[in-house]
Design a protein around this motif. Structure first.
Motif, PDB file in Angstrom:
ATOM      1  N   UNK A 185       0.831  -1.212   0.000  1.00 32.59           N
ATOM      2  CA  UNK A 185       0.000   0.000   0.000  1.00 32.59           C
ATOM      3  C   UNK A 185       0.862   1.257   0.000  1.00 32.59           C
ATOM      4  N   UNK A 186       2.063   1.164   0.578  1.00 37.36           N
ATOM      5  CA  UNK A 186       2.975   2.308   0.594  1.00 37.36           C
ATOM      6  C   UNK A 186       3.764   2.440  -0.703  1.00 37.36           C
ATOM      7  N   UNK A 187       3.997   1.304  -1.353  1.00 35.43           N
ATOM      8  CA  UNK A 187       4.904   1.315  -2.513  1.00 35.43           C
ATOM      9  C   UNK A 187       4.511   0.192  -3.466  1.00 35.43           C
ATOM     10  N   UNK A 188       3.540   0.475  -4.329  1.00 33.62           N
ATOM     11  CA  UNK A 188       2.986  -0.575  -5.190  1.00 33.62           C
ATOM     12  C   UNK A 188       3.997  -1.123  -6.174  1.00 33.62           C
ATOM     13  N   UNK A 189       4.834  -0.256  -6.757  1.00 33.06           N
ATOM     14  CA  UNK A 189       5.675  -0.676  -7.871  1.00 33.06           C
ATOM     15  C   UNK A 189       7.161  -0.729  -7.538  1.00 33.06           C
TER      16      UNK A 189
END
Length: 362
Positions: free
Chosen positions: A232-236
Motif C-alpha cells: 500500500x505504501x509502494x505498489x511498484x
C-alpha cells in the motif's frame, strides 16, 4: 471467514480467507466485474488440476463459459514458451477483453497466469485462487511474470488481481517441502516488519501438522497483512517494497545455480535470510538472534547452510544480476534489528568472503 482489504494506488481489492471457499469462487468476483465477464480461463498445473480444478469449475460453469489450460507443475513452466502457448490458446478459443483469468495454483501459476492476464489484449482481469502456503506472499501485490535463462522473474509486469480467494483446506495436500517453502515467507514477513508476529509464529508453530482451521486463517491473515501494508505504501517497488526481498538476493541465486526445482523457493530464501542476518551483523557491527532463528528453522526441517557444491564466485556473479542491483553493484536487504530492515549497497568482497566461510561451515 476472514477478509483483508488491499489498497494500492491502482486498485483496491479483497483477500478472502475461509475453509472450502474454492467451491464458490463466483461469489467473490466483484459485482461490477461479474456483470461484464464474457468467459473464464482457469490456468493451473498438472498436480493441482486433479485435486481442485473441478471444484472451481463447478462453482463457475452455471454462470460463465469456462475454459481451462493445464501446464506442467514446477518452476520450469514460468517460461516464455508456456506463456506464448497460453496466449495462443486464449486467442484460438476466442477469449476477448472481457474474459477473466483465474490462477489456480501456487506461486508459479499465479505469476504465469497473472502475466498472461496483464498482457492478453493489453490486459484483462484476473483472480488468484492460491493452493499453497507459499502463494500467500505472491498472490498479493500484483507482481506477475516469467523467468529467463539469465535470471528469475526478469520478464513481467505489475498487474493487481481483482480478488484473492484463499481456501486453507487445500493445505492438506501439500508435501512437506511445500510447507517449508511457504512458511519461510511468513517468517520473512515477521523478520522484516513485525516482531510481534515473529513471537506469535514461534509460540504457535513448531510443526506444520497443526496449521489448519482458525490457526491457518490467522497465519494467512497476519502474514498477508504485512505484505498489504508494504504494498500500500509502494505498489511498484520504487522504494520500501524492496524490503520484501529479504533473503531473496542469495535465495534466487541459489535456485538458479542449483537448477530450478532442486530446492524450493522458500527453502532457498531461508538460507538467504540466515546469510543476510550474518552479513548484517558484520555490516552494522551488531548482534542478531541468528542462532535462535536457525534452531527454529532446523526444528521445522530446513537446511540453513549454503549447499557445498555451489561456487561463491558464481553466486556473486548471479547476485549482481539481481533486479535490485544497480550498475553491477549488489543491493541487499539487511537487518538493523528484528522487525527493521533496509536496502543497502554492499561491496562484493565481504559477500564473497562470507559465502566462502558459510560453504566451508565456518
Amino acid at each position: 471467514m476472514e477478509q483483508l482489504h488491499i489498497n494500492t494506488s491502482s486498485k483496491q481489492y479483497s483477500v478472502w480467507i475461509g475453509d472450502d471457499i474454492r467451491y464458490k469462487v463466483s461469489e467473490y468476483i466483484p459485482t461490477p466485474l461479474q456483470q461484464k465477464v464474457s468467459s473464464v480461463l482457469i490456468i493451473t498445473d498438472d498436480q493441482v488440476a486433479p485435486l481442485y480444478l473441478q471444484d472451481v469449475k463447478n462453482g463457475l460453469s452455471n454462470r460463465f463459459e469456462v475454459f481451462e489450460y493445464i501446464v506442467p507443475a514446477g518452476e520450469q513452466s514460468k517460461s516464455f514458451q508456456q506463456y506464448y502457448d497460453i496466449q495462443t490458446y486464449a486467442l484460438e478459443q476466442g477469449l476477448d477483453r472481457h474474459s477473466l483469468v483465474i490462477a489456480l495454483g501456487g506461486g508459479v501459476i499465479g505469476d504465469l497466469a497473472g502475466f498472461v492476464a496483464a498482457t492478453y489484449m493489453r490486459g484483462v482481469p484476473f483472480i488468484q485462487v492460491p493452493t499453497t502456503l507459499l502463494a500467500h506472499d505472491s498472490s498479493v501485490g500484483g507482481k506477475v511474470g516469467i523467468n529467463h535463462p539469465l535470471g528469475k522473474n526478469m520478464i513481467g509486469a505489475f498487474h493487481q488481481p481483482e480478488a484473492v480467494v484463499y481456501d486453507p483446506t487445500v493445505f492438506k495436500s501439500l508435501p512437506l517441502h511445500e510447507w517449508r517453502s511457504g512458511f519461510a515467507e511468513a517468517i520473512k514477513h515477521s523478520l522484516i516488519w513485525d516482531a510481534q508476529l515473529y513471537s506469535w509464529l514461534q509460540d504457535h508453530i513448531d510443526d506444520f501438522s497443526n496449521i489448519k482451521g482458525e490457526l491457518a486463517e490467522q497465519l494467512l491473515l497476519r502474514s498477508i497483512a504485512v505484505k498489504a501494508a508494504v504494498v500500500s505504501e509502494d505498489e511498484k517497488e520504487n522504494g520500501i517494497r524492496a524490503i520484501l526481498n529479504f533473503g531473496h538476493t542469495l535465495g534466487h541465486a541459489i535456485e538458479k545455480e542449483l537448477g530450478y526445482g532442486k530446492m524450493t523457493h522458500g527453502e532457498a530464501v531461508a538460507v538467504g535470510m540466515i546469510f543476510a542476518m550474518r552479513l548484517s551483523e558484520q555490516y552494522y557491527d551488531i548482534s542478531l538472534p541468528i542462532d535462535e532463528v536457525k534452531a527454529w528453522l532446523t526444528k521445522l526441517g530446513y537446511e540453513t547452510d549454503i549447499p557445498v557444491e555451489l561456487d561463491p564466485n558464481q553466486l556473486v556473479h548471479t547476485m549482481k544480476k539481481d533486479k535490485k542491483a544497480q550498475k553491477g553493484v549488489i543491493r541487499m536487504v539487511l537487518m538493523k534489528e528484528l522487525g527493521r530492515v533496509e536496502v543497502v549497497s554492499v561491496d562484493e568482497e565481504p559477500i564473497k568472503e562470507l559465502l566462502l566461510k558459510s560453504i566451508k561451515g565456518e
